[in-house]
Design a protein around this motif. Structure first.
Motif, mmCIF file in Angstrom:
data_model
loop_
_atom_site.group_PDB
_atom_site.id
_atom_site.type_symbol
_atom_site.label_atom_id
_atom_site.label_comp_id
_atom_site.label_asym_id
_atom_site.label_seq_id
_atom_site.Cartn_x
_atom_site.Cartn_y
_atom_site.Cartn_z
ATOM 1 N N TYR A 307 0.860 -1.183 0.000
ATOM 2 C CA TYR A 307 0.000 0.000 0.000
ATOM 3 C C TYR A 307 0.894 1.229 0.000
ATOM 4 C CZ TYR A 307 -3.544 -3.374 1.442
ATOM 5 O OH TYR A 307 -4.386 -4.461 1.503
ATOM 6 N N SER A 308 0.529 2.225 -0.791
ATOM 7 C CA SER A 308 1.338 3.444 -0.834
ATOM 8 C C SER A 308 0.558 4.600 -0.246
ATOM 9 C CB SER A 308 1.717 3.781 -2.280
ATOM 10 O OG SER A 308 2.487 2.737 -2.820
ATOM 11 N N LEU A 309 1.135 5.226 0.750
ATOM 12 C CA LEU A 309 0.489 6.396 1.341
ATOM 13 C C LEU A 309 0.883 7.622 0.519
ATOM 14 C CD1 LEU A 309 0.922 5.776 5.186
ATOM 15 C CD2 LEU A 309 -0.691 4.767 3.561
ATOM 16 N N ALA A 310 -0.080 8.479 0.250
ATOM 17 C CA ALA A 310 0.186 9.591 -0.672
ATOM 18 C C ALA A 310 -0.026 10.958 -0.048
ATOM 19 C CB ALA A 310 -0.688 9.457 -1.913
ATOM 20 N N TRP A 311 -0.395 10.988 1.230
ATOM 21 C CA TRP A 311 -0.574 12.293 1.863
ATOM 22 C C TRP A 311 0.718 12.703 2.559
ATOM 23 C CZ3 TRP A 311 -6.089 12.223 4.564
ATOM 24 C CH2 TRP A 311 -7.060 12.188 3.563
ATOM 25 N N ARG A 328 11.314 11.470 -8.314
ATOM 26 C CA ARG A 328 11.229 10.853 -9.645
ATOM 27 C C ARG A 328 12.568 10.320 -10.116
ATOM 28 N NH1 ARG A 328 8.152 15.150 -12.445
ATOM 29 N NH2 ARG A 328 10.195 15.559 -13.316
ATOM 30 N N GLN A 329 13.656 11.001 -9.720
ATOM 31 C CA GLN A 329 14.985 10.512 -10.070
ATOM 32 C C GLN A 329 15.275 9.189 -9.367
ATOM 33 O OE1 GLN A 329 17.232 12.061 -12.224
ATOM 34 N NE2 GLN A 329 15.474 13.388 -12.661
ATOM 35 N N ARG A 336 3.210 11.612 -6.989
ATOM 36 C CA ARG A 336 3.329 12.893 -6.297
ATOM 37 C C ARG A 336 2.402 12.913 -5.094
ATOM 38 N NH1 ARG A 336 1.693 17.832 -5.132
ATOM 39 N NH2 ARG A 336 2.690 19.733 -5.895
ATOM 40 N N ALA A 337 2.968 13.277 -3.947
ATOM 41 C CA ALA A 337 2.178 13.307 -2.721
ATOM 42 C C ALA A 337 1.248 14.516 -2.711
ATOM 43 C CB ALA A 337 3.102 13.343 -1.510
ATOM 44 N N THR A 338 0.210 14.437 -1.877
ATOM 45 C CA THR A 338 -0.720 15.546 -1.700
ATOM 46 C C THR A 338 -0.424 16.214 -0.367
ATOM 47 O OG1 THR A 338 -2.369 14.233 -2.855
ATOM 48 C CG2 THR A 338 -3.171 16.142 -1.620
ATOM 49 N N SER A 339 -0.156 17.515 -0.412
ATOM 50 C CA SER A 339 0.157 18.208 0.834
ATOM 51 C C SER A 339 -1.088 18.406 1.677
ATOM 52 C CB SER A 339 0.790 19.565 0.541
ATOM 53 O OG SER A 339 0.893 20.309 1.741
ATOM 54 N N LYS A 340 -0.996 17.996 2.928
ATOM 55 C CA LYS A 340 -2.089 18.225 3.875
ATOM 56 C C LYS A 340 -1.639 19.176 4.977
ATOM 57 C CE LYS A 340 -5.175 15.626 1.994
ATOM 58 N NZ LYS A 340 -6.534 16.063 1.674
ATOM 59 N N ALA A 341 -0.481 19.815 4.743
ATOM 60 C CA ALA A 341 0.031 20.756 5.747
ATOM 61 C C ALA A 341 -0.660 22.098 5.576
ATOM 62 C CB ALA A 341 1.533 20.914 5.594
ATOM 63 N N THR A 342 -0.716 22.864 6.657
ATOM 64 C CA THR A 342 -1.293 24.197 6.550
ATOM 65 C C THR A 342 -0.358 25.075 5.731
ATOM 66 O OG1 THR A 342 -0.231 24.706 8.640
ATOM 67 C CG2 THR A 342 -2.558 24.117 8.719
#
Length: 643
Positions: A307-311, A328-329, A336-342
């Motif tokens: 399972y790959s976490l993406a957040w 990517r290198q 590409r992760a999704t930013s959940k930071a403020t």
DNA sequence: ACAAAGTGTTTTTTT
DNA sequence: AACACTTTGT
């Protein structure tokens, strides 16, 4: 962390905790999990969780533990075993589970790999096969590269003609982790001459350090090999472990060595649900023996679902975008992760600063940090100075220029006496002695310090289950604090030596009792070593201190800009990261191992939550280092000339 | 006595 | 690659 004997733990009494139906279970202490995390959490088989920087690996494991314990999928009296590499990580995960599900914390054992394997050897050494029986006990003894080199030279000389050349070619720095660690001990040592160089060298190694007469000399790789032999050769022990721990977590799996992998397979290869969490893009311990493809090997050998976490809960969207260019290198298939930071407005997320001298760099950055702190609610601990290597070369200049603004720098790897600063600051003895000084200096307002100090004193004086003795310790501490307070007031730091202060402290707490306590509880720690380092640190802390409070702040350095290597920074995060020295002198090794060098770059820059500043000089950017600048350019990182 | 040549280190954790 | 430190050669 809360189980006293986690190998064969006493199950806590089955409390009347209501089991939560699987479909009703919700995470505690956090809002929600991402969809992939939910799927991984509910998968009760072997699971590989690929989690990039800031994905909340530790939180995921804590929630999975809560889920399995609260729903009864891991029922009483069975336990979850969580294995980490570092003590800090093990303690951190243990604390989080205790906070999330205190009623089940007794069935969650969080410890390091080495604590687990050493514990097995210590308890079950008598069950080792006859050929490997330990007769005179052992001591922990690690060898230097030079000693391994001497050993290899010696055995190459004595080796049969046909093997001599090959034995001489073993590299001393890889021999223990790569050769001894990769070798499963045979239950019965064959009597006939060995045929290949590896078997010959490994056998000579065990002969020289273990099988000969006298006390065995073991390092942690050898303890691992003995533990692996134990569980392989003693089926009842293997069964007991599998029954006790039907669920096993392994953190930072990408750093697993071949010895650790073989141990895991032998103990938990069947009848156990193993969760491996890691990120191969952060594999930066290859030079120290980490397997090149540990996660892949796990998936294959344990038939695990991935399972790959993406957040990403740490970094701003712009920094996540930059991280993805490097990711990517390392792995062209990286998502590409999704930013959940403020999001924070008002600053450039990433930039590259150029300086002509080290002096100009330190001064500019120190002034900049001071101005940023003055104009925000940030503290020095929000800033990190990260470099590839030789951190102590940066220390004097940054220390001097930040001191101008009253800001401290902490290098946890700095030598203090014969210890490192981090070892000194983590030791219980230091906590006790500094705690006493704090209480004497500031008697009212530090209830947690009072609690910690009195608990330690109760243990030191053996009063842990004895109320009368506890009461005596409590009264004693009040008196100690008063006497120490009077002493501190009549002896300002500038007039006193560290030797006298330590003498004063040890007279108050009963130095002999403390020495006995340290020897009994932490055999790996040497009291004289700690006392010496404590004294050295205190000496430098009191030198220019205005008062005792100041001296104690200087000693502990809790509120400071930290200076650390990219390797040490793994798992940590800071609001603002300065990645120092993007040039050939720091990154000379990039050419010999580009993937691992790129991973080191990735680890260092992904520590930044909101701002990343990379620094470089005007030297040549051709050669292997060009790869790093190319990635920064591709990510659109602006370059700023800072003089 | 001094220079040239050679060697080791760099990134680390674990009781 | 670059630096610190040791050994060898003149």
């Amino acid at each position: 962390m809360s189980t006293p004997d986690p190998l064969i733990p006493m199950p806590p009494a089955p409390r009347r905790t209501t089991l939560i139906p699987v479909d009703d279970w919700r995470p505690a202490g956090i809002e929600d999990l991402e969809p992939a995390a939910w799927e991984a959490l509910r998968d009760v088989g072997n699971v590989a969780v690929v989690a990039g920087p800031g994905a909340g690996k530790t939180e995921f494991l804590a929630q999975r533990a809560a889920y399995l314990l609260q729903t009864g999928l891991c029922p009483w009296p069975q336990h979850i075993l969580a294995i980490s590499f570092k003590r800090d990580a093990a303690a951190n995960l243990g604390r989080r589970v205790t906070a999330r599900v205190p009623e089940h914390a007794g069935r969650f054992a969080s410890m390091t790999f080495d604590a687990f394997t050493k514990g097995l050897v210590d308890r079950f050494a008598l069950a080792l096969p006859p050929d490997w029986r330990m007769t005179d006990g052992y001591e922990i003894s690690t060898v230097t590269n030079a000693e391994v080199g001497d050993f290899l030279n010696g055995i190459a000389h004595a080796a049969p003609e046909a093997l001599r050349w090959e034995v001489a070619r073993f590299q001393p720095n890889r021999f223990v982790s790569g050769v001894v660690g990769n070798y499963d001990l045979p239950e019965v040592v064959p009597a006939d001459a060995e045929v290949d160089a590896i078997s010959y060298a490994v056998r000579e190694w065990w002969q020289a350090r273990y099988l000969r007469r006298g006390k065995a000399q073991l390092d942690f790789v050898m303890l691992n090999r003995l533990a692996e032999l134990l569980v392989r050769a003693v089926p009842r022990l293997r069964r007991a472990l599998r029954m006790t721990y039907p669920v096993v977590f392994v953190d930072e799996f990408q750093d697993t060595t071949s010895a650790q992998f073989s141990f895991l397979t032998s103990v938990f290869g069947e009848e156990t649900a193993v969760t491996a969490v890691g990120d191969s893009k952060q594999r930066i311990m290859g030079w120290a023996g980490a397997l090149p493809n540990a996660v892949q090997r796990f998936t294959h050998a344990f038939d695990a679902t991935t399972y790959s976490l993406a957040w990403n809960f740490r970094s701003s969207d712009a920094l996540v975008a930059l991280q993805h260019v490097i990711a990517r290198q390392l792995d062209p298939a990286a998502v590409r992760a999704t930013s959940k930071a403020t999001t924070e407005d008002g600053h450039d997320p990433a930039s590259l600063w150029t300086f002509s001298t080290d002096e100009a760099e330190a001064q500019f950055i120190a002034d900049w940090i001071a101005r940023d702190i003055a104009g925000s609610n940030r503290t020095p601990a929000d800033f990190a100075l990260i470099a590839r290597q030789k951190i102590k070369d940066f220390e004097p200049l940054f220390r001097a220029h930040l001191a101008v603004h009253g800001i401290r720098v902490r290098n946890d790897d700095a030598r203090v006496g014969k210890m490192t600063l981090q070892d000194l600051l983590k030791s219980e003895t230091t906590h006790l002695l500094i705690g006493l000084l704090r209480l004497a200096h500031e008697p009212h307002g530090l209830p947690t310090v009072w609690q910690d100090v009195s608990t330690t004193l109760e243990r030191v004086h053996g009063a842990i289950d004895d109320e009368v003795a506890q009461h005596r310790v409590g009264e004693n501490l009040t008196e100690m604090t008063l006497r120490l307070r009077a002493w501190l007031e009549s002896h300002p730091p500038s007039t006193v030596s560290a030797v006298d202060t330590v003498q004063q402290l040890l007279a108050l707490v009963d130095g002999a009792a403390l020495r006995r306590y340290v020897r009994a509880t932490t055999p790996g720690e040497d009291f004289d070593l700690i006392a010496g380092a404590f004294e050295a640190r205190l000496e430098s802390s009191i030198k220019q201190a205005a008062g005792w409070g100041d001296a104690l702040d200087e000693f502990e350095c809790a509120e400071a800009v930290v200076l650390l290597t990219a390797h040490r920074s793994k798992g940590l995060e800071y609001h603002t990261v300065f990645f120092l020295g993007i040039h050939d002198r720091q990154w000379w090794a990039l050419g010999s191992d580009l993937p691992e060098g790129t991973a080191t770059f990735f680890v260092g820059l992904s520590r930044a939550a909101h701002r990343l500043i990379l620094t470089t000089d005007r030297t040549n950017r051709a050669g292997p280092i060009a790869a790093l600048f190319t990635m920064l350019a591709e990510a659109g990182v602006p370059e700023i000339d800072c003089g």
